[in-house]
Scaffold this motif. Structure first.
Motif, PDB file in Angstrom:
ATOM      1  N   THR A  46     -19.948   8.990  44.779  1.00  0.00           N
ATOM      2  CA  THR A  46     -18.642   9.286  45.372  1.00  0.00           C
ATOM      3  C   THR A  46     -17.841  10.100  44.366  1.00  0.00           C
ATOM      4  N   LEU A  47     -17.407  11.271  44.782  1.00  0.00           N
ATOM      5  CA  LEU A  47     -16.655  12.179  43.928  1.00  0.00           C
ATOM      6  C   LEU A  47     -15.208  12.263  44.389  1.00  0.00           C
ATOM      7  N   LEU A  48     -14.324  12.572  43.435  1.00  0.00           N
ATOM      8  CA  LEU A  48     -12.915  12.806  43.721  1.00  0.00           C
ATOM      9  C   LEU A  48     -12.226  11.595  44.314  1.00  0.00           C
ATOM     10  N   GLY A  49     -12.665  10.417  43.875  1.00  0.00           N
ATOM     11  CA  GLY A  49     -11.963   9.202  44.237  1.00  0.00           C
ATOM     12  C   GLY A  49     -10.756   9.009  43.340  1.00  0.00           C
ATOM     13  N   GLN A  50     -10.102   7.880  43.496  1.00  0.00           N
ATOM     14  CA  GLN A  50      -8.915   7.594  42.689  1.00  0.00           C
ATOM     15  C   GLN A  50      -9.256   7.610  41.212  1.00  0.00           C
ATOM     16  N   MET A  51     -10.442   7.061  40.860  1.00  0.00           N
ATOM     17  CA  MET A  51     -10.869   7.060  39.465  1.00  0.00           C
ATOM     18  C   MET A  51     -11.494   8.383  39.032  1.00  0.00           C
ATOM     19  N   GLY A  52     -11.586   9.328  39.959  1.00  0.00           N
ATOM     20  CA  GLY A  52     -12.045  10.667  39.614  1.00  0.00           C
ATOM     21  C   GLY A  52     -10.893  11.603  39.306  1.00  0.00           C
ATOM     22  N   GLU A  53      -9.661  11.044  39.231  1.00  0.00           N
ATOM     23  CA  GLU A  53      -8.453  11.809  38.909  1.00  0.00           C
ATOM     24  C   GLU A  53      -8.240  12.961  39.886  1.00  0.00           C
ATOM     25  N   ALA A  54      -8.585  12.730  41.145  1.00  0.00           N
ATOM     26  CA  ALA A  54      -8.499  13.777  42.159  1.00  0.00           C
ATOM     27  C   ALA A  54      -7.108  14.408  42.274  1.00  0.00           C
ATOM     28  N   PRO A  55      -6.004  13.634  42.198  1.00  0.00           N
ATOM     29  CA  PRO A  55      -4.688  14.273  42.327  1.00  0.00           C
ATOM     30  C   PRO A  55      -4.369  15.266  41.216  1.00  0.00           C
ATOM     31  N   LYS A  56      -5.122  15.219  40.126  1.00  0.00           N
ATOM     32  CA  LYS A  56      -4.873  16.128  38.999  1.00  0.00           C
ATOM     33  C   LYS A  56      -5.706  17.402  39.089  1.00  0.00           C
ATOM     34  N   LEU A  57      -6.493  17.533  40.153  1.00  0.00           N
ATOM     35  CA  LEU A  57      -7.368  18.684  40.317  1.00  0.00           C
ATOM     36  C   LEU A  57      -6.810  19.634  41.373  1.00  0.00           C
ATOM     37  N   SER A  58      -7.050  20.925  41.180  1.00  0.00           N
ATOM     38  CA  SER A  58      -6.720  21.888  42.217  1.00  0.00           C
ATOM     39  C   SER A  58      -7.804  21.861  43.287  1.00  0.00           C
ATOM     40  N   HIS A  59      -7.514  22.454  44.421  1.00  0.00           N
ATOM     41  CA  HIS A  59      -8.511  22.546  45.492  1.00  0.00           C
ATOM     42  C   HIS A  59      -9.768  23.241  44.982  1.00  0.00           C
ATOM     43  N   GLU A  60      -9.580  24.335  44.290  1.00  0.00           N
ATOM     44  CA  GLU A  60     -10.727  25.107  43.793  1.00  0.00           C
ATOM     45  C   GLU A  60     -11.563  24.290  42.815  1.00  0.00           C
ATOM     46  N   GLU A  61     -10.911  23.538  41.924  1.00  0.00           N
ATOM     47  CA  GLU A  61     -11.648  22.699  40.984  1.00  0.00           C
ATOM     48  C   GLU A  61     -12.427  21.608  41.718  1.00  0.00           C
ATOM     49  N   SER A  62     -11.805  21.026  42.719  1.00  0.00           N
ATOM     50  CA  SER A  62     -12.470  19.972  43.484  1.00  0.00           C
ATOM     51  C   SER A  62     -13.747  20.492  44.129  1.00  0.00           C
ATOM     52  N   VAL A  63     -13.667  21.662  44.723  1.00  0.00           N
ATOM     53  CA  VAL A  63     -14.838  22.238  45.389  1.00  0.00           C
ATOM     54  C   VAL A  63     -15.917  22.581  44.364  1.00  0.00           C
ATOM     55  N   ARG A  64     -15.528  23.104  43.219  1.00  0.00           N
ATOM     56  CA  ARG A  64     -16.511  23.436  42.185  1.00  0.00           C
ATOM     57  C   ARG A  64     -17.248  22.194  41.697  1.00  0.00           C
ATOM     58  N   ILE A  65     -16.540  21.098  41.536  1.00  0.00           N
ATOM     59  CA  ILE A  65     -17.171  19.849  41.108  1.00  0.00           C
ATOM     60  C   ILE A  65     -18.209  19.400  42.132  1.00  0.00           C
ATOM     61  N   VAL A  66     -17.829  19.417  43.392  1.00  0.00           N
ATOM     62  CA  VAL A  66     -18.754  18.982  44.443  1.00  0.00           C
ATOM     63  C   VAL A  66     -19.968  19.899  44.492  1.00  0.00           C
ATOM     64  N   GLN A  67     -19.750  21.187  44.431  1.00  0.00           N
ATOM     65  CA  GLN A  67     -20.875  22.125  44.469  1.00  0.00           C
ATOM     66  C   GLN A  67     -21.810  21.920  43.279  1.00  0.00           C
ATOM     67  N   HIS A  68     -21.237  21.683  42.102  1.00  0.00           N
ATOM     68  CA  HIS A  68     -22.049  21.464  40.901  1.00  0.00           C
ATOM     69  C   HIS A  68     -22.924  20.228  41.050  1.00  0.00           C
ATOM     70  N   VAL A  69     -22.350  19.158  41.544  1.00  0.00           N
ATOM     71  CA  VAL A  69     -23.104  17.914  41.688  1.00  0.00           C
ATOM     72  C   VAL A  69     -24.192  18.064  42.749  1.00  0.00           C
ATOM     73  N   LEU A  70     -23.877  18.713  43.852  1.00  0.00           N
ATOM     74  CA  LEU A  70     -24.858  18.876  44.919  1.00  0.00           C
ATOM     75  C   LEU A  70     -26.050  19.731  44.482  1.00  0.00           C
ATOM     76  N   LYS A  71     -25.825  20.638  43.544  1.00  0.00           N
ATOM     77  CA  LYS A  71     -26.935  21.428  43.019  1.00  0.00           C
ATOM     78  C   LYS A  71     -27.782  20.628  42.030  1.00  0.00           C
ATOM     79  N   ARG A  72     -27.200  19.525  41.530  1.00  0.00           N
ATOM     80  CA  ARG A  72     -27.859  18.752  40.470  1.00  0.00           C
ATOM     81  C   ARG A  72     -28.675  17.581  41.011  1.00  0.00           C
ATOM     82  N   THR A  73     -28.362  17.126  42.227  1.00  0.00           N
ATOM     83  CA  THR A  73     -28.985  15.900  42.722  1.00  0.00           C
ATOM     84  C   THR A  73     -29.235  15.986  44.216  1.00  0.00           C
ATOM     85  N   ASP A  74     -30.189  15.193  44.671  1.00  0.00           N
ATOM     86  CA  ASP A  74     -30.447  15.048  46.103  1.00  0.00           C
ATOM     87  C   ASP A  74     -29.789  13.795  46.670  1.00  0.00           C
TER      88      ASP A  74
END
Length: 311
Positions: A46-74
């Motif tokens: 689970t990404l960008l949850g409360q403990m992922g400091e999601a409110p401190k991220l921009s939309h673009e940063e949030s999407v980059r994090i998700v894309q990075h993780v999805l490329k790293r794992t199945d």
């Protein structure tokens, strides 16, 4: 990547967002973190949850994090998309689902007070993100000040077909799990996958009450995997024995306000994160608190050989 459904089970680890000392996203640490979770045997992330400091991220940063993780794992990925308004929620949902996420998680705003307001909010959220998007209700009244009774959760599940999972974090909440499973048995609501949070603090009994697993971020996720596995196998004593060994550290990590700081510090000590920095504003562990965590870790390493320290 398979979407979430009403029978999803196991351990979805809530990943902290790694930052460097300057507060920039540390993608190298994020890669190690994803690999670590895979080696620990979790079912999903689970990404960008409360403990992922999601409110401190921009939309673009949030999407980059998700894309990075999805490329790293199945592993299947749930993404927190909670936002003050539906427009931002929809925009992030569209981007992360297009990238391959398995579903999204939605927390209620703290302005909701009545049962009707809560149900109406989730109906609106479901319409905003799209009926085909699986979503998770985040039920965490201690943080969001929104109390959802089993009857309210049943109403949401009946009204929104995309609602397939409950992240259960009510406290005390064991009776709530039993009540939800009874509503399902009575045909009053569709089955929901129930994954539990609160750092895993009550996971040993939550799984016995009918929870399907955990969705939380305890710094030793191997313990969460053990408890879920032993309970599923019917080995109650084994589940409680391993849980009891971790309880002192788990309890310490669950302190309000500094829980994420403890979690990141332990993950740094385990060699996963380069830095335990949080984006500002955020608490910093005192020197005394670090020595207390170090003491708990030293005791745990004598009981669980998987907990090795490199820093």
């Amino acid at each position: 990547m398979a979407p979430l459904d009403r029978n999803t089970h196991g351990v979805f680890a809530i990943a902290p967002t790694p930052f460097d000392e300057e507060g920039a996203i540390d993608f190298d640490s994020l890669s190690r973190l994803v690999d670590f979770y895979g080696d620990a045997g979790v079912t999903g992330l689970t990404l960008l949850g409360q403990m992922g400091e999601a409110p401190k991220l921009s939309h673009e940063e949030s999407v980059r994090i998700v894309q990075h993780v999805l490329k790293r794992t199945d592993l299947p990925i749930v993404v927190g998309v909670s936002a003050p308004g539906y427009a931002a929620m929809r925009a992030l949902t569209v981007d992360v689902m297009s990238a391959g996420a398995g579903g999204v998680m939605i927390a209620p705003p703290n302005t909701l007070r009545t049962d009707d307001q809560i149900v109406s909010y989730y109906e609106g959220a479901a319409n905003a993100i799209g009926a085909d998007v699986p979503f998770v209700i985040q039920d965490y009244p201690l943080s969001f000040s929104v109390v959802m009774s089993p009857a309210v959760i049943a109403r949401i599940a009946n009204a929104a077909p995309g609602c397939v999972m409950l992240k259960h974090e009510d406290w005390p909440g064991l009776e709530k799990i039993s009540a939800l499973r009874q509503l399902e048995a009575d045909g009053a609501m569709p089955r929901l996958s129930i994954l539990c949070g609160n750092g895993g603090l009550f996971l040993d009994f939550e799984t016995e009450r009918g929870a399907d697993g955990a969705m939380t971020g305890y710094c030793v996720p191997e313990l969460l995997v053990d408890v879920v596995r032993h309970t599923a196998a019917g080995d109650r004593d084994a589940a409680h024995d391993v849980f009891d060994a971790h309880l002192p550290l788990l309890r310490y990590e669950q302190q309000p306000g500094i829980g994420l700081a403890v979690r990141k510090y332990v993950m740094k000590r385990r060699g996963i994160l380069t830095s335990d920095t949080q984006r500002k504003p955020g608490p910093v562990l005192s020197a005394r608190a670090r020595t207390e965590v170090d003491y708990l870790l030293s005791r745990l390493t004598r009981k669980d050989s998987r907990v090795t320290l490199t820093a």
